[in-house]
Every structure is written in C-alpha cells, then in structure tokens.
Design a protein around this motif. Structure first.
Motif, PDB file in Angstrom:
ATOM      1  N   SER A   1       0.825  -1.213   0.000  1.00  0.00           N
ATOM      2  CA  SER A   1       0.000   0.000   0.000  1.00  0.00           C
ATOM      3  C   SER A   1       0.857   1.260   0.000  1.00  0.00           C
ATOM      4  O   SER A   1       0.594   2.207  -0.750  1.00  0.00           O
ATOM      5  N   ARG A   2       1.888   1.269   0.845  1.00  0.00           N
ATOM      6  CA  ARG A   2       2.750   2.452   0.939  1.00  0.00           C
ATOM      7  C   ARG A   2       3.479   2.704  -0.383  1.00  0.00           C
ATOM      8  O   ARG A   2       3.590   3.845  -0.843  1.00  0.00           O
ATOM      9  N   MET A   3       3.991   1.660  -1.008  1.00  0.00           N
ATOM     10  CA  MET A   3       4.731   1.838  -2.249  1.00  0.00           C
ATOM     11  C   MET A   3       3.791   2.168  -3.405  1.00  0.00           C
ATOM     12  O   MET A   3       4.161   2.887  -4.337  1.00  0.00           O
ATOM     13  N   LYS A   4       2.583   1.656  -3.353  1.00  0.00           N
ATOM     14  CA  LYS A   4       1.590   2.032  -4.368  1.00  0.00           C
ATOM     15  C   LYS A   4       1.284   3.512  -4.286  1.00  0.00           C
ATOM     16  O   LYS A   4       1.180   4.210  -5.309  1.00  0.00           O
ATOM     17  N   GLU A   5       1.170   4.019  -3.061  1.00  0.00           N
ATOM     18  CA  GLU A   5       0.912   5.443  -2.875  1.00  0.00           C
ATOM     19  C   GLU A   5       2.089   6.277  -3.376  1.00  0.00           C
ATOM     20  O   GLU A   5       1.899   7.338  -3.974  1.00  0.00           O
ATOM     21  N   LYS A   6       3.294   5.821  -3.122  1.00  0.00           N
ATOM     22  CA  LYS A   6       4.473   6.583  -3.496  1.00  0.00           C
ATOM     23  C   LYS A   6       4.694   6.579  -5.004  1.00  0.00           C
ATOM     24  O   LYS A   6       5.046   7.606  -5.601  1.00  0.00           O
ATOM     25  N   CYS A   7       4.492   5.429  -5.633  1.00  0.00           N
ATOM     26  CA  CYS A   7       4.814   5.282  -7.063  1.00  0.00           C
ATOM     27  C   CYS A   7       3.597   5.384  -7.964  1.00  0.00           C
ATOM     28  O   CYS A   7       3.732   5.501  -9.181  1.00  0.00           O
ATOM     29  N   HIS A   8       2.409   5.313  -7.390  1.00  0.00           N
ATOM     30  CA  HIS A   8       1.157   5.363  -8.124  1.00  0.00           C
ATOM     31  C   HIS A   8       1.127   4.348  -9.268  1.00  0.00           C
ATOM     32  O   HIS A   8       0.872   4.680 -10.429  1.00  0.00           O
ATOM     33  N   ARG A   9       1.414   3.129  -8.914  1.00  0.00           N
ATOM     34  CA  ARG A   9       1.338   1.992  -9.817  1.00  0.00           C
ATOM     35  C   ARG A   9       0.864   0.788  -9.019  1.00  0.00           C
ATOM     36  O   ARG A   9       1.015   0.757  -7.800  1.00  0.00           O
ATOM     37  N   PRO A  10       0.293  -0.221  -9.685  1.00  0.00           N
ATOM     38  CA  PRO A  10      -0.001  -1.461  -8.978  1.00  0.00           C
ATOM     39  C   PRO A  10       1.295  -2.057  -8.437  1.00  0.00           C
ATOM     40  O   PRO A  10       2.306  -2.100  -9.134  1.00  0.00           O
ATOM     41  N   VAL A  11       1.261  -2.503  -7.184  1.00  0.00           N
ATOM     42  CA  VAL A  11       2.467  -2.993  -6.510  1.00  0.00           C
ATOM     43  C   VAL A  11       2.180  -4.342  -5.861  1.00  0.00           C
ATOM     44  O   VAL A  11       1.102  -4.548  -5.284  1.00  0.00           O
ATOM     45  N   ILE A  12       3.152  -5.249  -5.956  1.00  0.00           N
ATOM     46  CA  ILE A  12       3.109  -6.498  -5.204  1.00  0.00           C
ATOM     47  C   ILE A  12       4.379  -6.587  -4.371  1.00  0.00           C
ATOM     48  O   ILE A  12       5.484  -6.459  -4.905  1.00  0.00           O
ATOM     49  N   ALA A  13       4.218  -6.794  -3.067  1.00  0.00           N
ATOM     50  CA  ALA A  13       5.361  -6.997  -2.174  1.00  0.00           C
ATOM     51  C   ALA A  13       5.398  -8.470  -1.772  1.00  0.00           C
ATOM     52  O   ALA A  13       4.361  -9.046  -1.424  1.00  0.00           O
ATOM     53  N   PHE A  14       6.589  -9.042  -1.819  1.00  0.00           N
ATOM     54  CA  PHE A  14       6.758 -10.466  -1.519  1.00  0.00           C
ATOM     55  C   PHE A  14       7.627 -10.662  -0.291  1.00  0.00           C
ATOM     56  O   PHE A  14       8.523  -9.864  -0.002  1.00  0.00           O
ATOM     57  N   ALA A  15       7.376 -11.756   0.408  1.00  0.00           N
ATOM     58  CA  ALA A  15       8.225 -12.205   1.513  1.00  0.00           C
ATOM     59  C   ALA A  15       8.363 -13.716   1.418  1.00  0.00           C
ATOM     60  O   ALA A  15       7.539 -14.392   0.790  1.00  0.00           O
ATOM     61  N   GLN A  16       9.403 -14.228   2.043  1.00  0.00           N
ATOM     62  CA  GLN A  16       9.673 -15.666   2.000  1.00  0.00           C
ATOM     63  C   GLN A  16       8.718 -16.388   2.945  1.00  0.00           C
ATOM     64  O   GLN A  16       8.655 -16.101   4.142  1.00  0.00           O
ATOM     65  N   ALA A  17       7.949 -17.331   2.400  1.00  0.00           N
ATOM     66  CA  ALA A  17       7.077 -18.153   3.234  1.00  0.00           C
ATOM     67  C   ALA A  17       7.827 -19.378   3.736  1.00  0.00           C
ATOM     68  O   ALA A  17       7.719 -19.768   4.886  1.00  0.00           O
ATOM     69  N   ASP A  18       8.589 -20.019   2.837  1.00  0.00           N
ATOM     70  CA  ASP A  18       9.501 -21.097   3.188  1.00  0.00           C
ATOM     71  C   ASP A  18      10.612 -21.088   2.149  1.00  0.00           C
ATOM     72  O   ASP A  18      10.707 -20.158   1.343  1.00  0.00           O
ATOM     73  N   GLU A  19      11.447 -22.082   2.145  1.00  0.00           N
ATOM     74  CA  GLU A  19      12.603 -22.074   1.248  1.00  0.00           C
ATOM     75  C   GLU A  19      12.196 -22.037  -0.221  1.00  0.00           C
ATOM     76  O   GLU A  19      12.918 -21.496  -1.052  1.00  0.00           O
ATOM     77  N   GLU A  20      11.044 -22.575  -0.538  1.00  0.00           N
ATOM     78  CA  GLU A  20      10.648 -22.709  -1.937  1.00  0.00           C
ATOM     79  C   GLU A  20       9.531 -21.763  -2.346  1.00  0.00           C
ATOM     80  O   GLU A  20       9.230 -21.654  -3.538  1.00  0.00           O
ATOM     81  N   THR A  21       8.902 -21.077  -1.399  1.00  0.00           N
ATOM     82  CA  THR A  21       7.676 -20.334  -1.700  1.00  0.00           C
ATOM     83  C   THR A  21       7.750 -18.891  -1.235  1.00  0.00           C
ATOM     84  O   THR A  21       8.252 -18.601  -0.140  1.00  0.00           O
ATOM     85  N   LEU A  22       7.230 -17.990  -2.063  1.00  0.00           N
ATOM     86  CA  LEU A  22       7.049 -16.587  -1.701  1.00  0.00           C
ATOM     87  C   LEU A  22       5.557 -16.305  -1.553  1.00  0.00           C
ATOM     88  O   LEU A  22       4.739 -16.782  -2.344  1.00  0.00           O
ATOM     89  N   LYS A  23       5.219 -15.522  -0.532  1.00  0.00           N
ATOM     90  CA  LYS A  23       3.861 -15.010  -0.381  1.00  0.00           C
ATOM     91  C   LYS A  23       3.863 -13.568  -0.859  1.00  0.00           C
ATOM     92  O   LYS A  23       4.748 -12.787  -0.509  1.00  0.00           O
ATOM     93  N   GLY A  24       2.864 -13.208  -1.645  1.00  0.00           N
ATOM     94  CA  GLY A  24       2.775 -11.848  -2.163  1.00  0.00           C
ATOM     95  C   GLY A  24       1.476 -11.177  -1.777  1.00  0.00           C
ATOM     96  O   GLY A  24       0.440 -11.830  -1.627  1.00  0.00           O
ATOM     97  N   SER A  25       1.526  -9.862  -1.607  1.00  0.00           N
ATOM     98  CA  SER A  25       0.340  -9.068  -1.320  1.00  0.00           C
ATOM     99  C   SER A  25       0.312  -7.902  -2.298  1.00  0.00           C
ATOM    100  O   SER A  25       1.292  -7.166  -2.428  1.00  0.00           O
TER     101      SER A  25
END
Length: 608
Positions: free
Chosen positions: A406-430
C-alpha cells in the motif's frame, strides 16, 4: 537480496496518494509542477432533490458522490437490502438451524485480518445467543497455514468434532479444503465476499454477493456483512420454527452486532455504497452511545479517541490497525478474544497487547519501507518505473507486506506487489492496485498466460494475495509488468488529488466543520470532503520532528486559521514562501476545552 524490476528510460517522479473519482461529475483540472488536482464539477442535468434551505456546499458534496436527496441519507435499518436476495442463504440458514436444534457442533474458520476477526466474532456471538452448543472458531496462523480453508485446517476442525463447518471472509477459492471437510462427513457453509474463480467449491451452501447466481445488489459487502446477513436469516428460520420459545431464550436483536459490522466494513476498506453506509452509520451510532463491545471501546480508548465523537475514519485508522496487528505478527485469536470479551478489564488487557503488537508492526513496516524506497533511489537517472512493480527481500516479514504494498503504491502510483519468503521454496505476495486496474483480474489473466507461475491467488479489484515459487520471482515480475503495461493509460499513472473545489467564505466556520464531521460516514468510494485554495502563509514551524504547523490567512475573509500537514517534506518546508496552494480537509482542533477551526492539509505547494 532486495529485488525490484526496473526497465525503460523515463525519469522517476515523486507521486502522491490518489482518491478515486466519482462517476457523477465531469472533472476539470489544472496541473502544477508535480500534482494533478481535479476539482469536482456537477453536470447541469444532475437531479437535485435537496430542499432550498439545505447548505449549498453540502448539497454539492453529496451530489458529486451520487446522492441526490435527503431520503438517501436517512440510513435506517429498514432500508437495508433484504437477505432473501442472497443466493443459497435460506439453505445456509436451514443447515445452521438444524444444527442448533439438534445440538450439533458448529466450528467457524475465519481469516487473520480485521474483517475475518469481526466476522468470526459476530458468528460466535450470534450463534451463542441463538442457543448453539459451544460454537468454536479456528483462525489459521498465516505463518503456518496461510490463507483460507485448507486440508490442513480441516484436520484441526476434525479434532473439534465439528458437524458443521462455516467459513467467514474466506472459502470461495478453497476447493481442496471444502472437499476434505465434506469427505470427513461435515456440512460446509461458505460465507465470503471475495471474487470467485472459474470453479466453485462443492459446499452445501455458498453465500457470497459476488457468486455468479447471486442477486444481492450490494456487491461491495465485507465478509462481516455477509455473516451478519446469514445470522439474520438464521434468526428468521429459528423464529419460524418457534425455537426461541421452546428453548426459553430471548430472540437476539441483530442490531446489537452492528458495532462489529461497522468496524469490519471500514477496516476492510470496501466501497461504502448505500447499503454499507447504513451498516456503518448504525454501528457508529451504537458505539457513540456507549453500547459497543468492551473490546472496541478499549481499543478506541488506548488509541486516544472519545467513543462518543468517533467518525468512520477512526475505525479505519485507530481500531483496525491494532486489530490487524495480531494477525500480522502473532495470532489473530488475540484480536478475536478482545472483541469477544464481556468484561472491561479483560478487554483492556487484550487491547494493551494489541497496541504493543501494533507498535512493533510500525517499526517493522518503517524498516521495510526504507529498504524499498532505497531501491528506488538507487535507480539511475533516466530510468523508468515498471508499470506493475514487484518488491522482494528475503528477510521481510510476510505479515507486513500488505501494508508495504500500500505504501509503495501510494508513493509510485502503480499497482504494486510486495513479496516475503514463506519457506525455502515459496514466496507469499500481497498486491495493491490503483483505480481502473482490477488486480484480481490481472492475476487471473497472468495465470491463464503462464499457468506454472502462480501456485494460488485470490482477492478483490484493489487488493489480492498470491503464492509463487521463489525461483519464479523474476519471470513473475516481468509477466505482471507486461500485463499492467497493456492495461493502463498514461493518465492512470499520474498522481492525482480530487477535491470539492474552493470553500465559500461563510463555510470557514466551526458550524460547517461540525456538519461535515457528522455528514458521513465517509470512506472508500464515498470520500471525505476535501477542498483546495490559495492562502497566505503567516507562520511555519515543524512539530513532532516531521509535521508542518501553519498559521494561514484566508484572502476572502482575512480570517486567521491554523493548519497542520503531517509528514511534511522537510527538504521543502519550512521555506520563505508567503503564499501556498493547499488541498485540505476542514477539521476542529479540541485542546483544553477550546475548539478551534483547523485545516488538515493533504497537499501543499509554495506559490511565492
């Protein structure tokens, strides 16, 4: 590793938050050096059923949001859309009524955000009031199980010996989880508001305003609103069966739960259409009269708000974040238990825990945001931001990536997806999107074009979640960028503020500020009024290290007015300018018994 996909050859420009335009006006605009400000204007043929004595400025504000007369502002419970318009709601209510009468075990599976917490709380409270035998709940820990009803969660529900499983604020995409629950012999009711995929789960009943066969007109209903309607239908079924007389229990008043509905609706940032405004306004009235759940009152108290004077925005900016902090950093059961608490002292204890978690969340968010912003600052001069932006760092907290997006979408005014590591093989994105870009549909198209890239996804027009393989991040980021590039227009990527124009001289008054305060509820797609104009700058100073305190003079009236601009750009302010163009909201500052007019400044541009 901090990854951000960059391409092209145009200079990155600073962007500001956008408020979606109403479809009921034709915009006219002027452009300053870095901000497009659009003033709402009304077509001549727009209906105006407001009486002649009604304040002209307030009439214009309402009409620009599609409200054409006082009847639409009554917000009576009798004006709510009827539950019968829901597909499958009678079926769902019948299953629950049978379970109540037979003494069967009902288990609710919720979600780990504020909407999920309020939905779960409402379901437990209403079922208990209607005579269900010890209804229980499970909210998946996002770090262990992820989102939604999964086969792993079903195993936990089985341990509770559930006869009926009810999902709230999730389930519409849980094909495997519903199948597992059915195979275990449970009846399954899905209550959700998220957009369905091409295949629906094989549940015994699905209640979702966005179900393809659902005729309920308010598609913007939050998850807590859906379970409110289901519980209302259950009460009607049990009343018809004369259950309350047989069980010697009072028939619950559904309005008792509207404080919870208001909180979940505002916190989930769903559009405040006419039906949602009724739910929120009625809930606010309950809170203001002191009849709210002890947990809600405790969260307002710890947030420094007077419950008797709260606005819808207080639920969104004070209560919601503290409730959400539990699901982001720990276990949402803390938030649910806070809302379920009957005793004030217990509710305050939970509220203090939530406040501490929220402080921790803020610190984590600040660090992540600084890292993401540094990745933008490291861009070479002349480089262009991607149309759809993806950010990722291995040690980011997956409970905070939604806020970061949300913060980066506000700053850049573009659709944004932020990812974090869920486990060694998987990323969770919002994901968070901008007006005009339906983010869930974008992910659906990406999944069709690149079936191997998305493990799972779901969401709304403006927000979504997903899982991908870690090794697929670069390919996913490029595919996402390609789709957004196809969809957006240059105008959509411009930072824009929509205003209600200049205030008339007579509207700079405590009386009009108070009228605006109670004129809502304001919120998503029904924005709080803001105005623009030029003012003389008499004094400027920084308070709290990063906020700009102003003394202004209105040229129309020569009236002196205080202003405050939170999180000012300290590289620009204070300065030697004697005049400035402001975009602002009219507010009342209350301090030591004194009430003074104050401008809450959203944007300020020096003129001379």
């Amino acid at each position: 590793m901090l990854a951000v996909v960059i391409r092209g050859a145009a200079k990155f420009k600073r962007k500001y938050v956008t408020v979606a335009a109403s479809p009921y006006f034709k915009p006219t605009y002027y452009k300053d050096s870095y901000m497009r400000i659009i003033q709402r204007t009304l077509p001549d043929d727009l209906v105006n059923d407001f009486p002649a004595h009604f304040p002209a400025t307030l009439s214009r504000i309402y009409r620009s949001r599609g409200v054409t007369g006082l009847k639409e502002l009554e917000y009576k419970l009798a004006s709510l859309e009827h539950p019968k318009q829901f597909f499958d709601i009678d079926n769902a209510a019948g299953i629950l009524a049978d379970a109540v009468e037979l003494g069967q075990r009902i288990v609710i599976v919720g979600d780990f955000d504020a909407d999920g917490a309020t939905s779960t709380t409402l379901g437990i409270l209403a079922l208990t009031a209607m005579g269900a035998i010890e209804p229980q709940y499970i909210v998946p820990n996002r770090f262990e199980y992820g989102y939604g009803l999964t086969p792993e969660i079903v195993l936990l529900v089985q341990e509770l010996e559930a006869d009926v499983l009810v999902t709230v604020d999730n389930g519409i995409a849980s094909l495997e989880g519903v199948a597992a629950a059915k195979a275990a012999g449970m009846k399954v009711i899905v209550t959700d508001h998220h957009l369905p995929g091409d295949t629906l789960p094989n549940a015994d009943a699905i209640v979702n305003p966005n179900h393809p066969d659902c005729g309920f007109p308010s598609k913007a209903l939050a998850g807590v609103g859906v379970i409110f309607y289901v519980m209302s239908a259950l009460r009607a079924q049990l009343t018809q069966r004369q259950w309350f007389e047989k069980a010697h229990i009072p028939r619950p008043n559904m309005s008792d739960y509207l404080d919870i509905v208001a909180l979940g609706t505002v916190a989930d940032v769903v559009p405040l259409d006419a039906n949602n405004r009724i739910l929120v306004q009625q809930g606010l009235a309950r809170i203001q009269s002191g009849k709210a759940r002890p947990g809600i009152l405790a969260l307002l108290e710890i947030g420094g708000r007077d419950a008797s004077r709260i606005k819808a925005t207080d639920l969104g900016f004070v209560v919601g974040p503290r409730l959400n902090a539990a699901g982001r950093l720990d276990d949402m059961s803390i938030g649910i238990e806070c809302l379920l608490a009957e005793q004030t002292m217990l509710a305050r204890s939970y509220a203090e825990q939530l406040d501490m978690l929220n402080r921790e969340r803020k610190a984590i968010e600040s660090d992540m945001k600084q890292q993401a912003e540094r990745s933008l600052q490291d861009l070479e001069t002349g480089s262009e931001l991607p149309y759809g932006m993806c950010f990722y760092k291995e040690d980011w907290h997956q409970g905070v990536i939604g806020i970061l997006a949300s913060r980066m979408k506000e700053k850049c005014h573009r659709p944004v997806i932020a990812f974090a590591q869920a486990d060694e093989e998987t990323l969770k994105g919002s994901a968070r999107s901008i007006p005009g870009v339906h983010i869930r549909d974008a992910l659906d198209l990406l999944a069709k074009r690149h079936p191997a890239l998305l493990s799972k996804f779901g969401g709304h027009a403006m927000a979504a979640g997903m899982s991908i393989k870690t090794e697929d991040y670069p390919a996913f980021a490029k595919a996402f960028d390609d789709i957004i590039e196809e969809w957006v227009t240059p105008e959509q990527l411009e930072a824009t503020l929509y205003t209600d124009g200049a205030l008339a001289a007579q509207d700079f008054s405590l009386e009009f500020a108070e009228q605006l305060r109670v004129a809502g509820p304001w919120g998503q797609a029904f924005p709080e009024p803001c105005f623009d104009g030029e003012f003389e700058l008499l004094q400027q100073r920084i308070v709290g290290e990063k906020h700009l305190k102003l003394t202004l003079r209105d040229p129309q009236t020569s009236m002196l007015i205080d202003g405050i601009h939170f999180f000012a750009d300290l590289t620009v302010w204070p300065n030697t300018a004697q005049r400035a163009r402001l975009v602002y909201k009219l507010d009342i500052n209350e301090f030591r018994g004194q009430r003074n007019l104050q401008l809450m400044v959203d944007h300020i541009e020096p003129l001379s």
